[in-house]
Scaffold this active site. Structure first.
Site, PDB file in Angstrom:
ATOM      1  N   LYS A 241       0.832  -1.201   0.000  1.00  0.00           N
ATOM      2  CA  LYS A 241       0.000   0.000   0.000  1.00  0.00           C
ATOM      3  C   LYS A 241       0.870   1.256   0.000  1.00  0.00           C
ATOM      4  O   LYS A 241       1.977   1.249   0.557  1.00  0.00           O
ATOM      5  CB  LYS A 241      -0.879   0.041   1.258  1.00  0.00           C
ATOM      6  CG  LYS A 241      -1.936  -1.027   1.375  1.00  0.00           C
ATOM      7  CD  LYS A 241      -2.661  -0.891   2.712  1.00  0.00           C
ATOM      8  CE  LYS A 241      -3.723  -1.965   2.902  1.00  0.00           C
ATOM      9  NZ  LYS A 241      -4.893  -1.730   2.045  1.00  0.00           N
ATOM     10  N   GLU A 313      -6.341  -9.508   0.976  1.00  0.00           N
ATOM     11  CA  GLU A 313      -6.071 -10.683   1.806  1.00  0.00           C
ATOM     12  C   GLU A 313      -7.231 -11.065   2.714  1.00  0.00           C
ATOM     13  O   GLU A 313      -7.368 -12.217   3.126  1.00  0.00           O
ATOM     14  CB  GLU A 313      -4.812 -10.442   2.649  1.00  0.00           C
ATOM     15  CG  GLU A 313      -5.001  -9.616   3.913  1.00  0.00           C
ATOM     16  CD  GLU A 313      -5.536  -8.209   3.691  1.00  0.00           C
ATOM     17  OE1 GLU A 313      -6.277  -7.725   4.559  1.00  0.00           O
ATOM     18  OE2 GLU A 313      -5.219  -7.598   2.646  1.00  0.00           O
ATOM     19  N   ARG A 315     -10.477 -11.404   2.311  1.00  0.00           N
ATOM     20  CA  ARG A 315     -11.422 -12.407   1.813  1.00  0.00           C
ATOM     21  C   ARG A 315     -10.798 -13.799   1.787  1.00  0.00           C
ATOM     22  O   ARG A 315     -11.511 -14.799   1.843  1.00  0.00           O
ATOM     23  CB  ARG A 315     -11.933 -11.998   0.433  1.00  0.00           C
ATOM     24  CG  ARG A 315     -10.910 -12.010  -0.664  1.00  0.00           C
ATOM     25  CD  ARG A 315     -11.341 -11.196  -1.867  1.00  0.00           C
ATOM     26  NE  ARG A 315     -11.302  -9.766  -1.603  1.00  0.00           N
ATOM     27  CZ  ARG A 315     -11.664  -8.830  -2.476  1.00  0.00           C
ATOM     28  NH1 ARG A 315     -12.098  -9.183  -3.680  1.00  0.00           N
ATOM     29  NH2 ARG A 315     -11.601  -7.555  -2.169  1.00  0.00           N
TER      30      ARG A 315
END
Length: 462
Positions: A241, A313, A315
């Site tokens: 990110k 990540e 899910r």
């Protein structure tokens, strides 16, 4: 009793709070002492929503408080407008002398407005109490406030002090305090016991991933299972990110925190159900053994999953936990997760989308959310978008192709792992308040759990 309440039968003198709408202001002022009414007019008090006016008495004491509710029919009035009072009043004992609206919500708003996260700073000393109205269920209200405070504390705690092990410790304390049965599957044992996706997401961290699993209640009662995303920090993995997106990732375990808050409400109310709580607790980190875009993993259900982006990540860990939940006959499975930015783009931070095939559950939940000031919005499990999860090399890709319908396709991915339960609900929550509101300081927040508790309380009464 919580420190910011006094019992309803207290004989101590309490300063009256007159909560009044703009429409009813003249009538209220006419009923007050003439000097108080004159003071309010001189100060230009118009009963605007959230306005507070201290009416002076003898010896510099406060004789009364006027609190504005705004227009009587204002749909934008915050549910917890009374949460503005604790920060606006001097120390003392108060009582709600007049209030137009839901008194329980008003008192809960007061409680939520008293919340402070002071773990890392010197606590501010304040002696402020409200007399609990005799018509309010004090026990349930304190349980609701306690659950919300627990959720907020967990979400607000930074990742250096709340990793997978610390989240597990909080879950253990909750289960143990209420007579639950607790177990964990940790580290390499996740592979031995067939939780490959949870292991894959957490493998790169020095803090071992784990599956938290506890049960409570009569084994013969209807079964309700709560599944919470417990990503204690999310770097995004190898799809790292940017710093602006990583700043709040301590809150990526907000689903787990909210599941624990709801479990606390259920257990304290002693609802007649068999509760199971499942939390995959991991840290999505970066190292030489981090999972990669393009990797393919088996899942507990047996479906092979192609990794489209390591920053999706949540899910993945939910998939294994949902598959486990679906292996037993269950009346209801609820999963909660800070899952997609797409949900926030569509509905903003205040209105979490929920997904279910159960029309009755959706209607009951919407009604409950409106009545208790816990808003949510049903979104469609649009079957035609399922093809967006197609993979040429595995049974399914865990993200969709293209940028459309991100929250819906995430829900559709999770739906593949829930086939046997009678009813399933997925809540894509934010678990954070980005701008202060009455009763809701900036920081972690409980979402959907009070609405869910209302539904469960009506279906499985104590």
């Amino acid at each position: 009793m919580l420190s910011f309440f006094a019992p309803s039968d207290t004989t101590d003198p309490a300063c009256p709070i007159h909560a009044v709408t703009a429409d009813g202001l003249e009538e209220t002022l006419a009923a007050l002492d003439p000097e108080a009414g004159a003071w309010a007019k001189a100060c230009g008090f118009k009963a605007d929503a959230g306005a507070v006016l201290l009416v002076p008495g003898d010896e510099k004491a406060v004789a009364a408080v006027l609190f504005g509710l705004g227009k009587a029919d204002d749909p934008a009035r915050p549910a917890f407008l009374t949460g503005r009072l604790p920060a606006s009043l001097p120390d003392g004992l108060y009582r709600l002398a007049t209030f137009e609206g839901d008194l329980s919500l008003a008192v809960l708003g007061w409680a939520l407005g008293c919340y402070r996260f002071e773990r890392y700073v010197k606590p501010k000393e304040k002696s402020l109490r409200l007399v609990m109205p005799s018509t309010v269920d004090a026990k349930e209200l304190e349980s609701l406030a306690g659950a919300v405070f627990m959720v907020r504390d967990l979400v607000n705690t930074p990742a250096n002090d709340l990793g997978p092990a610390e989240l597990a410790a909080a879950a253990f304390r909750l289960a143990n305090d209420n007579g639950g049965h607790y177990r964990e599957v940790v580290g390499e044992d996740l592979l031995t016991e067939n939780y490959p996706l949870i292991h894959a997401v957490g493998a790169a961290s020095s803090r071992a991933p784990r599956l938290i699993d506890f049960t409570w209640g009569d084994e013969t009662a209807p079964k309700v299972t709560l599944v919470g995303k417990g990503v204690c920090f999310d770097t995004g993995g190898l799809n790292i990110k940017p710093d602006s997106s990583m700043l709040l990732m301590k809150k990526d375990m907000g689903g787990a925190a909210n599941v624990l808050g709801l479990a606390r409400l259920i257990m304290e109310a002693k609802l007649k159900l068999r509760l199971r709580v499942l939390i995959p607790a991991v840290e999505n980190s970066i190292s030489g053994n981090a999972f990669r875009p393009g990797d393919i993993f088996p899942s507990r259900k047996g479906l092979t999953v192609e990794i489209g982006n390591t920053d999706a990540e949540g899910r993945l860990v939910l998939a294994d936990a949902l598959a486990l939940a679906d292996e037993e006959e269950t009346d209801l499975i609820v999963d909660m997760a800070t899952l997609t930015g797409a949900a926030r783009v569509a509905l903003g931070p205040d209105l979490p989308p929920v997904y279910t095939h159960d029309d009755t559950l959706a209607a009951d939940l919407a009604s409950a959310g409106e009545s208790v000031g816990d808003p949510l919005w049903r979104m469609p499990l649009w079957a035609q978008y399922d093809k967006l999860l197609a993979s040429k090399v595995a049974d399914v890709n865990h993200i969709s192709s293209g940028g459309f319908a991100g929250s819906i396709t995430a829900a559709l991915f999770l739906a593949r792992f829930v086939e046997n339960t009678k009813s399933w609900l997925h809540a894509d929550i934010f678990a954070w308040v980005p701008a202060e509101k009455p009763g809701q300081p900036v920081g972690g927040e409980a979402q959907v759990i009070r609405a869910l508790f209302e539904v469960l309380k009506s279906r499985y009464p104590a």
